[in-house]
Enzyme design. Structure first.
Site, PDB file in Angstrom:
ATOM      1  CB  CYS A 172      -0.915   0.102   1.387  1.00  0.00           C
ATOM      2  SG  CYS A 172      -1.689   1.622   1.613  1.00  0.00           S
ATOM      3  CB  CYS A 225       0.894   1.136   4.860  1.00  0.00           C
ATOM      4  SG  CYS A 225      -0.569   0.159   5.120  1.00  0.00           S
ATOM      5  CG  ASP A 246       3.350  10.519  -5.393  1.00  0.00           C
ATOM      6  OD1 ASP A 246       3.960  11.474  -5.018  1.00  0.00           O
ATOM      7  OD2 ASP A 246       2.963   9.402  -4.704  1.00  0.00           O
ATOM      8  CG  HIS A 262      -4.190  -1.211   4.489  1.00  0.00           C
ATOM      9  ND1 HIS A 262      -3.771  -0.321   3.580  1.00  0.00           N
ATOM     10  CD2 HIS A 262      -4.609  -2.246   4.050  1.00  0.00           C
ATOM     11  CE1 HIS A 262      -4.200  -0.877   2.449  1.00  0.00           C
ATOM     12  NE2 HIS A 262      -4.989  -2.133   2.891  1.00  0.00           N
ATOM     13  CG  ASN A 277     -14.002  10.138  -3.692  1.00  0.00           C
ATOM     14  OD1 ASN A 277     -14.725  10.857  -3.734  1.00  0.00           O
ATOM     15  ND2 ASN A 277     -12.899  10.569  -4.475  1.00  0.00           N
ATOM     16  CB  SER A 283      -7.888   4.839  -6.754  1.00  0.00           C
ATOM     17  OG  SER A 283      -7.072   5.951  -6.238  1.00  0.00           O
ATOM     18  CG  HIS A 310      -4.208   3.297   4.110  1.00  0.00           C
ATOM     19  ND1 HIS A 310      -3.109   2.533   4.699  1.00  0.00           N
ATOM     20  CD2 HIS A 310      -4.479   4.178   5.043  1.00  0.00           C
ATOM     21  CE1 HIS A 310      -2.788   2.882   5.793  1.00  0.00           C
ATOM     22  NE2 HIS A 310      -3.741   4.183   5.910  1.00  0.00           N
ATOM     23  CG  HIS A 317      -6.867   8.140   0.753  1.00  0.00           C
ATOM     24  ND1 HIS A 317      -7.298   6.902   0.681  1.00  0.00           N
ATOM     25  CD2 HIS A 317      -7.065   8.886  -0.186  1.00  0.00           C
ATOM     26  CE1 HIS A 317      -7.800   6.897  -0.828  1.00  0.00           C
ATOM     27  NE2 HIS A 317      -7.505   7.999  -1.260  1.00  0.00           N
ATOM     28  CD  GLN A 368      -8.453  12.305  -3.727  1.00  0.00           C
ATOM     29  OE1 GLN A 368      -7.615  13.029  -4.450  1.00  0.00           O
ATOM     30  NE2 GLN A 368      -8.921  11.218  -4.267  1.00  0.00           N
ATOM     31  CD  GLU A 408     -23.195  24.590  -1.502  1.00  0.00           C
ATOM     32  OE1 GLU A 408     -22.546  24.941  -0.535  1.00  0.00           O
ATOM     33  OE2 GLU A 408     -23.647  23.626  -1.452  1.00  0.00           O
TER      34      GLU A 408
HETATM   35  O1  LIG Z   1      -8.077  10.886  -6.783  1.00  0.00           O
HETATM   36  P1  LIG Z   1      -8.492   9.214  -6.964  1.00  0.00           P
HETATM   37  O2  LIG Z   1      -8.788   8.596  -5.604  1.00  0.00           O
HETATM   38  O3  LIG Z   1      -7.426   8.744  -7.670  1.00  0.00           O
HETATM   39  O4  LIG Z   1      -9.732   9.167  -7.760  1.00  0.00           O
HETATM   40  C1  LIG Z   1     -10.977   9.278  -7.354  1.00  0.00           C
HETATM   41  O5  LIG Z   1     -11.433  10.677  -6.810  1.00  0.00           O
HETATM   42  C2  LIG Z   1     -11.193  11.625  -7.695  1.00  0.00           C
HETATM   43  C3  LIG Z   1     -11.397  13.230  -7.111  1.00  0.00           C
HETATM   44  O6  LIG Z   1     -13.127  12.825  -6.882  1.00  0.00           O
HETATM   45  C4  LIG Z   1     -11.882  11.529  -9.104  1.00  0.00           C
HETATM   46  O7  LIG Z   1     -11.732  12.147  -9.922  1.00  0.00           O
HETATM   47  C5  LIG Z   1     -11.466   9.913  -9.607  1.00  0.00           C
HETATM   48  O8  LIG Z   1     -12.682   9.628 -10.888  1.00  0.00           O
HETATM   49  C6  LIG Z   1     -11.778   8.861  -8.432  1.00  0.00           C
HETATM   50  O9  LIG Z   1     -11.607   7.712  -9.025  1.00  0.00           O
END
Ligand SMILES: O=P(O)(O)O[C@H]1O[C@H](CO)[C@@H](O)[C@H](O)[C@H]1O
Ligand SMILES: O=P(O)(O)O[C@H]1O[C@H](CO)[C@@H](O)[C@H](O)[C@H]1O
Lengths: 350, 350
Positions: B52, B55, B78, B115, B155, B163, B166, B168, B170, B184
């Site tokens: 992973c 990790c 990355d 994880h 997500n 994707s 683990h 996480h 963003q 908004e």
């Molecule tokens: O950023 P990741 O985890 O690789 O990708 C995921 O989140 C992103 C942001 O919502 C999207 O654009 C991708 O389609 C989704 O698979």
């Protein structure tokens, strides 16, 4: 400015129909994928399935029986999201909770008696028959004065939430104008009032000059990846003539639309050699709502696949909370689609 | 009017944050489902996975090595969709093809070294630590004058395009204001200018009076199913105090946010006794863009599941081409969530 290159650098592009922007990240499919890989639905359906509520002669949920139809067949959805007899009413609590009752009619259209054949696999005559049925349905529904908008669409494939594998489309007709149509009306009207030509007439001119987003063209229609495409292999069919709805198509145009539909759906299936999932539908003028001279008929295809037959593009966190985003350029997608054969990959086996 | 009943009849409801409407079809889950049934992702992840890239101590795609972190860990993605060094530029072909270059920074936040543990399974201290990290990231990113908006989100689960399994989140920070924030901002500003109070302050008053969409409440936050929810079990966390961003939260509010986050994510997991997929994220004021006194911090949860752990709601044909649509009422969803235990179904096994 000279360094900015749409093939390489992240950028946004404007959708002239909705006024909204999409974020394009050309470099992004290089990232590794440890996420969801879809399983492929079985592709060995029989020609007739006794358990299918769309096949000819079978019983439906409401107890009625389908006729032994030989071309196509339309009926009112037994599980309609919109109902004709909704009591009229409005709610407004403290000016902040606002609701309005909604009425309408939902129709289902079985494309052919064949449980196993999708639009891409039907012959041009059968597809033209479906176009004629769409036109008849549009006409009948628009004769109901409470109907303001008629959405003709298809959800194809499990991945697009299709709840029955017998190839079919739907029509949702309702007493108000849905969001996407509202946005497209505003922008088309604005353009038409200033220029006296439809927005898509002029857009087609630019695209035919640039060529790089064109997938297919015949006498009456152009299939292209729009400059502002959101889904990886999103396309549009645009009529060359400025017509407001399917009712205005000539016999020749109906034939040419059948060939455009066949062409793009075959290319889609050939892309990953799989029955290609998508949601597709026509955008047309609202009905019983005045002249709408600005409206220009077109059809959108929104397919979810990105990398392969089993890896799709997810419109999730950033996309839902922020802004639509795509990972390959529309030009690259168009080139891929253009270079595919327009003979269905299964046609040797048919 | 007296006959119109939101529990029974199809209707539309307005989202006061975006101005858009959702179609609600209360009766619609009765329809049979012969469509897609998802397979469940494996739920037996090890505490540490040597393969992973999130990790502790492992190598990443860019060749660097993660520190042996013990709480949480943030780093620059990355495979960022936005890059800091994009050349500035604009394109406008015949006034119809419009593009603008876009720059930004994408960050990844591993929620803990474990994880196998999601937000719902971490203790309150660990969740508070993540909130503090979000605040630090927000602060650092907003010190870059070219950044105008910072989207913090997660997500969760394969179904939501995550994707890497683990747990996480963003952060996508960029030099322009994304669509949803733009909408908004307009509606919050309009309300604030007229009323001198934030839109969500007054909305919370109505919801606390009505009670039927409330899922959870503590001193500082309310978790509710918004009146205009689109996804079946969509919720929002709204701060009782009108603050514009995470930077304004007191220590007590950070603790209360941790408890609200834990509460709703545990209820979600308990709903179908499965690690519940969703996309979630905070909406906050744009940065380096003036005062934005109208902005009121909140967090959206958009979960896809509808009927069971394996059957989701599809936002497809009608929804993409026409208008968002939902199949159960927000009040029914809130009642279901409210009646669930707030002790995680797995906690005996931990
Ligand atoms: O950023 P990741 O985890 O690789 O990708 C995921 O989140 C992103 C942001 O919502 C999207 O654009 C991708 O389609 C989704 O698979
Ligand atoms: O009408 P169906 O095929 O039962 O259902 C499908 O299409 C509808 C219209 O796009 C969606 O609301 C549903 O979520 C989807 O599963």
């Amino acid at each position: 400015d000279t360094n900015f290159d749409m093939n390489e650098h992240p950028h946004t592009r404007q959708n002239i129909l909705t006024g909204e922007w999409v974020l394009v990240s050309p470099h992004r499919t290089k990232r590794p994928w440890q996420g969801k890989v879809e399983s492929l639905p079985a592709d060995n359906r029989p020609q007739h399935d006794p358990a299918c509520y769309l096949c000819a002669g079978n019983e439906r949920a409401d107890g009625s029986r389908n006729p032994d139809y030989t071309t196509n067949f339309a009926f009112t959805n037994d599980y309609s999201a919109l109902l004709p007899d909704t009591p009229v009413g409005e709610i407004a609590i403290d000016g902040l909770l606002k609701a309005e009752s909604q009425s309408g009619i939902c129709r289902v259209i079985a494309f052919s008696p064949r449980h196993d054949l999708t639009l891409a696999e039907l012959d041009l005559n059968a597809i033209k028959g479906i176009i004629q049925l769409w036109a008849e349905e549009f006409k009948t529904l628009s004769e109901n004065p409470s109907i303001k908008h008629i959405q003709i669409f298809e959800n194809k494939g499990e991945l697009m939430g299709c709840s029955n594998p017998h190839p079919h489309g739907q029509i949702w007709a309702q007493n108000s104008i849905p969001l996407e149509i509202h946005k497209e009306t505003i922008n088309q009207k604005k353009y038409f009032q200033v220029n006296g030509r439809s927005l898509l007439t002029d857009y087609l001119k630019v695209e035919l000059k640039e060529q790089k987003r064109i997938v297919f063209e015949n006498d009456s229609f152009v299939v292209l990846v729009p400059f502002w495409a959101v889904w990886p292999y999103e396309t549009m069919i645009i009529s060359k003539r400025h017509v407001r709805s399917i009712l205005e198509f000539t016999d020749k145009e109906q034939k040419d639309l059948a060939s455009a539909l066949k062409n793009i759906t075959v290319r889609y299936d050939n892309l990953f050699q799989v029955s290609f999932p998508y949601s597709a539908g026509m955008h047309q003028m609202p009905v019983n709502d005045g002249d709408h001279a600005e409206w220009h008929w077109h059809m959108h295809f929104y397919p979810p696949l990105l990398r392969s037959a089993t890896i799709k593009k997810f419109m999730v966190g950033y996309e839902m909370l922020g802004n639509p985003q795509r990972d390959i350029t529309p030009e690259a997608a168009a080139e891929t689609l253009r270079n595919l054969s327009d003979i269905h990959y299964k046609s040797n086996n048919l």
